[in-house]
Structures are given as structure tokens and as C-alpha cells.
Design a protein around this motif. Structure first.
Motif, PDB file in Angstrom:
ATOM      1  N   UNK A 260       0.837  -1.206   0.000  1.00  0.00           N
ATOM      2  CA  UNK A 260       0.000   0.000   0.000  1.00  0.00           C
ATOM      3  C   UNK A 260       0.871   1.255   0.000  1.00  0.00           C
ATOM      4  N   UNK A 261       1.947   1.242   0.788  1.00  0.00           N
ATOM      5  CA  UNK A 261       2.872   2.386   0.778  1.00  0.00           C
ATOM      6  C   UNK A 261       3.428   2.589  -0.624  1.00  0.00           C
ATOM      7  N   UNK A 262       3.807   1.504  -1.281  1.00  0.00           N
ATOM      8  CA  UNK A 262       4.340   1.588  -2.637  1.00  0.00           C
ATOM      9  C   UNK A 262       3.341   2.142  -3.626  1.00  0.00           C
ATOM     10  N   UNK A 263       2.067   1.795  -3.455  1.00  0.00           N
ATOM     11  CA  UNK A 263       1.038   2.265  -4.390  1.00  0.00           C
ATOM     12  C   UNK A 263       0.829   3.775  -4.272  1.00  0.00           C
ATOM     13  N   UNK A 264       0.928   4.311  -3.051  1.00  0.00           N
ATOM     14  CA  UNK A 264       0.802   5.758  -2.886  1.00  0.00           C
ATOM     15  C   UNK A 264       2.075   6.471  -3.335  1.00  0.00           C
ATOM     16  N   UNK A 265       3.222   5.843  -3.125  1.00  0.00           N
ATOM     17  CA  UNK A 265       4.482   6.440  -3.577  1.00  0.00           C
ATOM     18  C   UNK A 265       4.496   6.573  -5.096  1.00  0.00           C
TER      19      UNK A 265
END
Length: 377
Positions: free
Chosen positions: A347-352
Motif C-alpha cells: 500500500x505504501x508503494x502504491x501511494x508512492x
């Protein structure tokens, strides 16, 4: 064709796809994916997102920085290259089936939010706020969450004595903050029994009430309505019903602030791994859907996107999760650990990658007289 050669072909194809995003299979960079079982390549190509997540849960591959690996893959649209029959099924299911009906609405509360109050208390900030923080002038998770809660209160123009409804109130972090700092009276609804019971204890002595209730059963009239991180559980079949419920319960001169994760493409694919393991029946909206379903009910006064802040929030949650894992390890399995770690990092990667957004809408029934002005942030 021999099994070994099939695996080699799958690995070669996957390696070529990943290389275009700067990810090397079995490479040395922290965002490189390292196979421990070559069968994982077949699973990923055959099942896409579901295969990637389940093969990690099963220990078939490792990566030091899953968040950065996912961000790189998403920026280069590698996910579009791995479309499967399983993904198509989830697309069609979301389009034609009401996955968020009354009967199904309680599933996410039981499967996700009822995991345990101590588990979430150790992962989240001091107020147990399970939504994106606001990091403009914050350096810690606690500061970012307080800044977000205050931002919401200011956008709604809260004043002492106002009545506020919180749709999807969680453990009551917003209600507690608003009651303490702005002197308002709050009613919150949730579909999690654990949240309602624990939240009521945390808000003891404050004019805050928790109700175990579906939003479709709401009654009453409120000066303000807020909904932080709940719209993702509503689903496209119910968007109009959701906004009608909010309008029915909001005074004519009131304001409604809705805070939600958002996507970029209207007919996007619901993620099958997230659906199966984390948020059953969840669905991320796009701006056009909000506009369509608020038509005739609300005027969109303000729209604010600070989606990049969710990357920082999720990484802070992940750091807390890792820090406190030993305390919870006996209660949960190793597979759960890998599942939860994977969830937070992808999820962090998707927002990044800016694949997902975080929006705050301020809505009014009839338009604010003169004009609505967002508070100076």
C-alpha cells in the motif's frame, strides 16, 4: 515440456518485465525480488496480484524493500502486463454484484477491524487513527494524525455545541479530538463491535456516543457529518444510497467532509489479494463517481488531495508493526506476519507511485452563502 523448463520460461518472462521497471530478479538491490522457490514465477504469471501476495505469504520469495519494488513496478505499469482470469473475475464481480450489501457489509468489521485492539494500538498513533496523516508540518506519526484531525475540524468550521455524526468512526479518534478541542457533541457509527466497545472506553467522560450500525439505518439531524476512510467500503452499487443517507441526516446549512482513498481510472480492477486477505468487498472510487452520485444532493465546495502523505503514514505503521511484533507473535502465525507486512508495504508503494490518491471532499447541501473558503493550512 519438462517442468523445469516451464519454470525457466516463466522466470525469464518475469525477469524481462521487471527489468523494465528497474527491478532485477535475484539481484542485489534492496528492491530486487529474490526467489527462494522458482515455482513462485508460475504463480505470479498465472494469478497476478493474488499470486504475488500468496507466494510471499508462503515464503517463496523475499525482498528487503517491498514498498519500493511495488512503487517501481506500478510506475512502469507492469501490473497491466500481468492480467489474469482471476483479475477479470474480480472486475466483473464488482461491476455486476453488490459486494457491499447489508448482508455483506459486516464482513470487513469481523475480518479486519476485530483483529484485536492491542494489535492496532501498537501499530497506530496514540489516538488510534487508522487513516492517512497530514505531514506538512509534522515529523512524527502522532503529530501527523493530530494535524489531520485538526485540519478536518477547521474545514468543517466546528464550534462549541455543534452536533457531529462520524460515519465509520473507528475507535473514535476524531470524535475524541473534536469533543476535547472544539467542544462538540459526537455520535459515531461502526460495523466493528471491538471498535465500538473499546472506543467508548477511550472516550469516557466526553459527549461521545458509539452506535453499532450500518449507515443505511441512520436517523437524526446533525450540524456536521464526517466520514474518514469509510467510503472505500461502500461500493459503486451503493454510492447513491450512501450520499442520500448523509444528506437525509445533515441539516440544510451543514457541511459533510468525506476523506477517502481514490483511484485514477473509473473501471479499475479491485485488487484480488487485498479483497481476499485484508478488506473483503472493498472498492476504491474515482472522482467522477463521487461527482455522479452527489448530483442533486450536494455541492462540492472543496477537494484536497494529499495522497503522497499516505506513503509516510503506512511506513510509520509498518515501523510500529515490526517494533511490536514479538509481543503479538504468539497470537498470530508467521503467515499472518508476512501477510500484514506485505499489506502495509504494498500500500505504501502504491501511494508512492501515485497510483492511489487520498482525497478530502467538503460537501454542502445548498452551497455555503457567499463562498466556502478552505482554512489556511
Amino acid at each position: 515440456m519438462a517442468v523445469g523448463s516451464q519454470h525457466s520460461a516463466s522466470l525469464d518472462h518475469l525477469s524481462k518485465l521487471a527489468a523494465t521497471a528497474g527491478v532485477t530478479i535475484n539481484g542485489d538491490a534492496p528492491w530486487d525480488l529474490r526467489f527462494k522457490d522458482i515455482k513462485a514465477a508460475d504463480r505470479i504469471l498465472a494469478q497476478g496480484s493474488l499470486g504475488l501476495g500468496e507466494s510471499y505469504m508462503d515464503g517463496q520469495w523475499e525482498c528487503d524493500q517491498i514498498d519500493e519494488m511495488i512503487a517501481r513496478l506500478l510506475r512502469h505499469r507492469i501490473d497491466d502486463e500481468v492480467k489474469t482470469a482471476s483479475t477479470l473475475w474480480h472486475v466483473l464481480r464488482a461491476r455486476f454484484v453488490n459486494n457491499q450489501s447489508r448482508a455483506k457489509a459486516w464482513e470487513v468489521g469481523e475480518k479486519h477491524y476485530d483483529l484485536g485492539n492491542e494489535f492496532f494500538r501498537d501499530m497506530l498513533d496514540a489516538r488510534m487513527t487508522y487513516t492517512c496523516g497530514y505531514w506538512d508540518n509534522a515529523s512524527t506519526l502522532d503529530e501527523a494524525q493530530e494535524a489531520k484531525l485538526d485540519l478536518v475540524c477547521q474545514k468543517m468550521g466546528l464550534k462549541p455545541g455543534m452536533t457531529v455524526l462520524d460515519i465509520g468512526c473507528g475507535w473514535g479518534s476524531f470524535m475524541r479530538f473534536a469533543a476535547e478541542r472544539y467542544g462538540v457533541q459526537c455520535t459515531g457509527i461502526t460495523i466493528s463491535k471491538e471498535q465500538a466497545e473499546y472506543g467508548q472506553k477511550l472516550c469516557e467522560g466526553l459527549p461521545v456516543q458509539f452506535v453499532l450500525q450500518d449507515y443505511r439505518d441512520l436517523t437524526g439531524q446533525y450540524d456536521r457529518i464526517v466520514s474518514l476512510g469509510m467510503f472505500e467500503h461502500v461500493g459503486r452499487k451503493n454510492y447513491r444510497t450512501y450520499f442520500e443517507a448523509a444528506r437525509k441526516n445533515l441539516k440544510d446549512d451543514g457541511l459533510f467532509l468525506m476523506h477517502t482513498i481514490g483511484g485514477k481510472v473509473r473501471d479499475h480492477d479491485p485488487d484480488p489479494w487485498i479483497h481476499k486477505y485484508i478488506f473483503p468487498n472493498g472498492e476504491i472510487p474515482v472522482i467522477g463517481q463521487v461527482a455522479d452520485h452527489t448530483e442533486g444532493l450536494f455541492l462540492i465546495e472543496d477537494l484536497h488531495n494529499f495522497g503522497a502523505d499516505y506513503d509516510k503514514t503506512l511506513m510509520a505503521w509498518h515501523a510500529n508493526f515490526e517494533k511490536h511484533w514479538d509481543k503479538h507473535a504468539s497470537q498470530y502465525s508467521e503467515r499472518f506476519y508476512r501477510m500484514w507486512r506485505y499489506y502495509l508495504l504494498i500500500c505504501a508503494g502504491s501511494f508512492r507511485a501515485r497510483d492511489n490518491q487520498l482525497w478530502q471532499f467538503v460537501l454542502s447541501p445548498n452551497g455555503v452563502p457567499g463562498t466556502y473558503r478552505r482554512p489556511k493550512l
